[in-house]
Design a protein around this motif. Structure first.
Motif, short mmCIF file in Angstrom:
data_model
loop_
_atom_site.label_atom_id
_atom_site.label_comp_id
_atom_site.label_asym_id
_atom_site.label_seq_id
_atom_site.Cartn_x
_atom_site.Cartn_y
_atom_site.Cartn_z
N LEU A 137 0.83 -1.20 0.00
CA LEU A 137 0.00 0.00 0.00
C LEU A 137 0.87 1.25 0.00
O LEU A 137 2.02 1.21 0.44
CB LEU A 137 -0.93 0.03 1.22
N ASN A 138 0.28 2.35 -0.45
CA ASN A 138 0.88 3.67 -0.34
C ASN A 138 -0.14 4.61 0.30
O ASN A 138 -1.29 4.67 -0.16
CB ASN A 138 1.30 4.22 -1.71
N ILE A 139 0.28 5.32 1.34
CA ILE A 139 -0.59 6.23 2.06
C ILE A 139 -0.06 7.65 1.83
O ILE A 139 1.10 7.95 2.15
CB ILE A 139 -0.64 5.92 3.57
N HIS A 140 -0.90 8.53 1.30
CA HIS A 140 -0.53 9.93 1.04
C HIS A 140 -1.23 10.82 2.06
O HIS A 140 -2.41 10.63 2.36
CB HIS A 140 -0.92 10.35 -0.38
N LEU A 141 -0.49 11.83 2.56
CA LEU A 141 -1.01 12.73 3.58
C LEU A 141 -0.38 14.10 3.37
O LEU A 141 0.80 14.21 3.01
CB LEU A 141 -0.68 12.21 4.99
N SER A 142 -1.17 15.17 3.61
CA SER A 142 -0.67 16.53 3.49
C SER A 142 -1.24 17.38 4.61
O SER A 142 -2.29 17.07 5.18
CB SER A 142 -1.03 17.14 2.13
N THR A 144 1.61 29.10 -8.45
CA THR A 144 1.00 30.42 -8.29
C THR A 144 0.52 30.65 -6.86
O THR A 144 0.56 31.76 -6.35
CB THR A 144 -0.18 30.55 -9.26
N ASP A 145 0.04 29.60 -6.21
CA ASP A 145 -0.49 29.75 -4.86
C ASP A 145 0.59 29.64 -3.80
O ASP A 145 0.44 30.16 -2.70
CB ASP A 145 -1.56 28.69 -4.60
N GLU A 146 1.68 28.95 -4.09
CA GLU A 146 2.69 28.70 -3.08
C GLU A 146 4.07 28.86 -3.73
O GLU A 146 4.62 27.91 -4.29
CB GLU A 146 2.52 27.28 -2.52
N PRO A 147 4.66 30.04 -3.68
CA PRO A 147 5.93 30.25 -4.38
C PRO A 147 7.09 29.50 -3.76
O PRO A 147 8.06 29.19 -4.43
CB PRO A 147 6.13 31.77 -4.29
N GLY A 148 7.04 29.21 -2.47
CA GLY A 148 8.13 28.52 -1.80
C GLY A 148 7.98 27.01 -1.87
O GLY A 148 6.97 26.48 -2.33
N PRO A 149 8.98 26.25 -1.43
CA PRO A 149 8.90 24.79 -1.44
C PRO A 149 7.92 24.27 -0.40
O PRO A 149 7.66 24.91 0.61
CB PRO A 149 10.34 24.36 -1.14
N PHE A 150 7.37 23.10 -0.64
CA PHE A 150 6.50 22.44 0.33
C PHE A 150 6.93 20.98 0.45
O PHE A 150 7.64 20.44 -0.40
CB PHE A 150 5.03 22.56 -0.06
N ILE A 151 6.47 20.33 1.51
CA ILE A 151 6.87 18.97 1.85
C ILE A 151 5.64 18.08 1.80
O ILE A 151 4.60 18.40 2.41
CB ILE A 151 7.54 18.90 3.23
N SER A 152 5.72 16.98 1.09
CA SER A 152 4.65 15.99 1.02
C SER A 152 5.07 14.72 1.75
O SER A 152 6.25 14.37 1.79
CB SER A 152 4.29 15.67 -0.43
N LEU A 153 4.08 14.03 2.33
CA LEU A 153 4.31 12.81 3.11
C LEU A 153 3.69 11.62 2.39
O LEU A 153 2.56 11.71 1.90
CB LEU A 153 3.71 12.94 4.51
N GLU A 154 4.43 10.52 2.36
CA GLU A 154 3.94 9.29 1.74
C GLU A 154 4.53 8.10 2.51
O GLU A 154 5.74 8.02 2.71
CB GLU A 154 4.33 9.20 0.27
N LEU A 155 3.65 7.19 2.92
CA LEU A 155 4.07 5.97 3.61
C LEU A 155 3.97 4.81 2.64
O LEU A 155 2.90 4.51 2.11
CB LEU A 155 3.19 5.70 4.83
N VAL A 156 5.10 4.18 2.36
CA VAL A 156 5.15 2.98 1.54
C VAL A 156 5.11 1.80 2.49
O VAL A 156 6.09 1.52 3.19
CB VAL A 156 6.41 2.95 0.65
N TYR A 157 3.99 1.12 2.53
CA TYR A 157 3.73 0.13 3.59
C TYR A 157 3.82 -1.29 3.04
O TYR A 157 3.33 -1.59 1.96
CB TYR A 157 2.34 0.36 4.18
N SER A 158 4.44 -2.15 3.84
CA SER A 158 4.53 -3.58 3.54
C SER A 158 4.31 -4.34 4.83
O SER A 158 5.08 -4.20 5.78
CB SER A 158 5.89 -3.94 2.95
#
Length: 366
Positions: free
Chosen positions: A252-257, A309-323
C-alpha cells in the motif's frame, strides 16, 4: 473526237434526321430583331441539342475517429476512519469496492491537520542540514533528483521501525535537538498512517474472493517518504533507494498533506485530479496486493501536484510505503473456504476402508 475526263463522284451520306437549325447571329437593336429575341433562340437551341446526364454524389461515409480518449475515472471514494477501524460492514464494503474499481480510496478524519503541520515544520530543519552531512553521514536517508540542490528537490527516507543504531546515527548527524523534535512529532503522524494501512490490509483480506494460497510475505521495511518540492519543479520522479524495493513492489501507499492539496490519481483506466482535504489520507493499492488477490484489487499511483501560483516557496509531502509482515486470510474467510472446498479422499484410503469393512463383515457375520 476528243475524250473528256470526268471527276469521280463522292458518296453522299444522308443524315438520319434533320439537323437543328443554327441560331441566327446576335444582332443589336439597330437591326430588324432585338438581342433579347436572339438570346431566347440560342437558349432553345442549346436546350434541344445538349443532353446533360443526371449526376448524383455518393452517400457520405461516416467520419472515422482516429483517437478515442477514455473518460476520466471518478474521484476515490471516502471512508470514515473510525468506521474503517471498527470493522463497519458498510465502510469495509465501500473500501473494498473502491480498491477493485479504481485501486484507491480516501480515509477522512484519520488525523488532525494541526499535528501534520507541526511534523512538517519540524522536518524542514532536517532538510536544512549541510550538504556535506547529507552526502557523508545521511547518505542512506537522503535522495536528490539532480546534482544541484536547488534544481529538483530532495527526499528523506525514514525507515520504519527505526532501529537503535539508526536512531543514534540520525541524532549524531543532525545538530542539537533537530532530530529529537522531528522524531517526537513525526512518529505520531507515522503511527496514524500505519494504523490506517493495517486497517486497510485487514479489510482487503476479509473481502478478497480468490487469493493465492501462499501468504503475502515480504522483508522490505515500510518507508515514510518526505519529499521537498522546490518552486521550479511541479513533480519529481525518484529512483530506487539502494537495496530497498521500488514503490510498486509494496502493498500500500498512504498519502497525507498538512493542507488541501490537488492529487493526480492514475490507474489503468486513466487519470483524474481531485482535491484532498488537510488531514485526509489517500490509500493506493500496490503491486503486491494486486498479485496476491489475482487481479481483484487494481494498482494505482497517487501524485501530489504543485501549484506555483499559490505557493511560491517549497513544500513537503508525506507518503508511507507500507509492507506488512504477512498477509493471510482472515479466520472467517479461511473457514468459509474450508467448508466450501470438498475434501478429496485418495485411492489408497478408499482401498483401506474397503478392507476394514470386509474384515468386520467376515468377523461378525461368519
Amino acid at each position: 473526237m476528243t475524250a473528256t475526263s470526268r471527276a469521280p463522284r463522292r458518296p453522299r451520306i444522308r443524315p438520319r434526321g434533320p439537323p437543328p437549325a443554327p441560331p441566327t447571329p446576335i444582332r443589336t437593336a439597330r437591326g430588324a430583331r432585338s438581342a433579347a429575341a436572339d438570346e431566347r433562340v440560342l437558349a432553345e437551341f442549346l436546350e434541344a441539342s445538349l443532353r446533360v446526364p443526371d449526376l448524383a454524389l455518393p452517400p457520405r461515409a461516416p467520419r472515422k475517429r482516429f483517437f478515442s480518449f477514455p473518460p476520466a475515472p471518478p474521484p476515490p471514494r471516502e471512508v470514515p476512519s473510525q468506521a474503517l477501524a471498527s470493522g463497519d460492514a458498510d465502510a469495509a464494503l465501500r473500501a473494498a469496492s473502491a480498491a477493485a474499481e479504481s485501486g484507491a480510496f480516501a480515509v477522512a478524519g484519520a488525523i488532525d491537520a494541526s499535528e501534520v503541520r507541526e511534523a512538517v515544520e519540524a522536518s524542514r530543519a532536517v532538510f536544512a542540514a549541510p550538504d556535506e552531512v547529507k552526502r557523508e553521514q545521511l547518505a542512506r536517508w537522503f535522495r536528490r533528483k539532480d546534482d544541484e540542490p536547488t534544481a529538483g528537490g530532495e527526499e528523506f527516507c525514514w525507515f520504519r521501525p527505526v532501529s537503535p543504531d539508526e536512531d543514534r546515527a540520525l541524532g549524531a548527524a543532525l545538530p542539537g535537538s533537530t532530530y529529537r523534535v522531528f522524531r517526537d512529532r513525526m512518529d505520531t503522524v507515522a503511527s496514524r498512517m500505519e494504523n490506517v494501512a493495517k486497517n486497510a490490509i485487514k479489510v482487503l483480506s476479509d473481502n478478497v474472493k480468490n487469493p493465492k494460497d501462499s501468504a503475502l510475505f515480504t522483508e522490505a521495511p515500510s518507508i515514510l517518504r518526505l519529499t521537498l518540492h522546490n518552486s521550479c519543479k511541479s513533480k519529481t520522479s525518484w529512483d530506487e533507494f539502494g537495496s530497498t524495493d521500488p514503490p510498486n513492489s509494496h502493498a500500500l501507499n498512504i498519502h497525507l498533506s498538512e493542507r488541501d492539496r490537488q492529487i493526480c490519481l492514475r490507474n489503468q483506466g486513466g487519470s483524474t485530479i481531485f482535491t484532498s482535504p488537510a488531514g485526509s489520507m489517500l490509500v493506493t493499492i500496490g503491486k503486491q496486493v494486486q498479485e496476491w488477490s489475482n487481479g481483484q484489487f487494481r494498482t494505482a499511483v497517487g501524485e501530489v501536484l504543485y501549484e506555483m501560483t499559490d505557493e511560491p516557496g517549497p513544500f513537503i509531502s508525506l507518503e508511507l510505503v507500507y509492507s506488512p509482515d504477512d498477509l493471510h486470510l482472515s479466520e472467517v474467510g479461511r473457514q468459509a473456504r474450508c467448508i466450501d472446498r470438498p475434501k478429496a479422499i485418495s485411492f489408497r484410503d478408499q482401498i483401506l476402508v474397503v478392507l476394514i469393512l470386509l474384515f468386520l463383515f467376515y468377523v461378525f457375520w461368519r
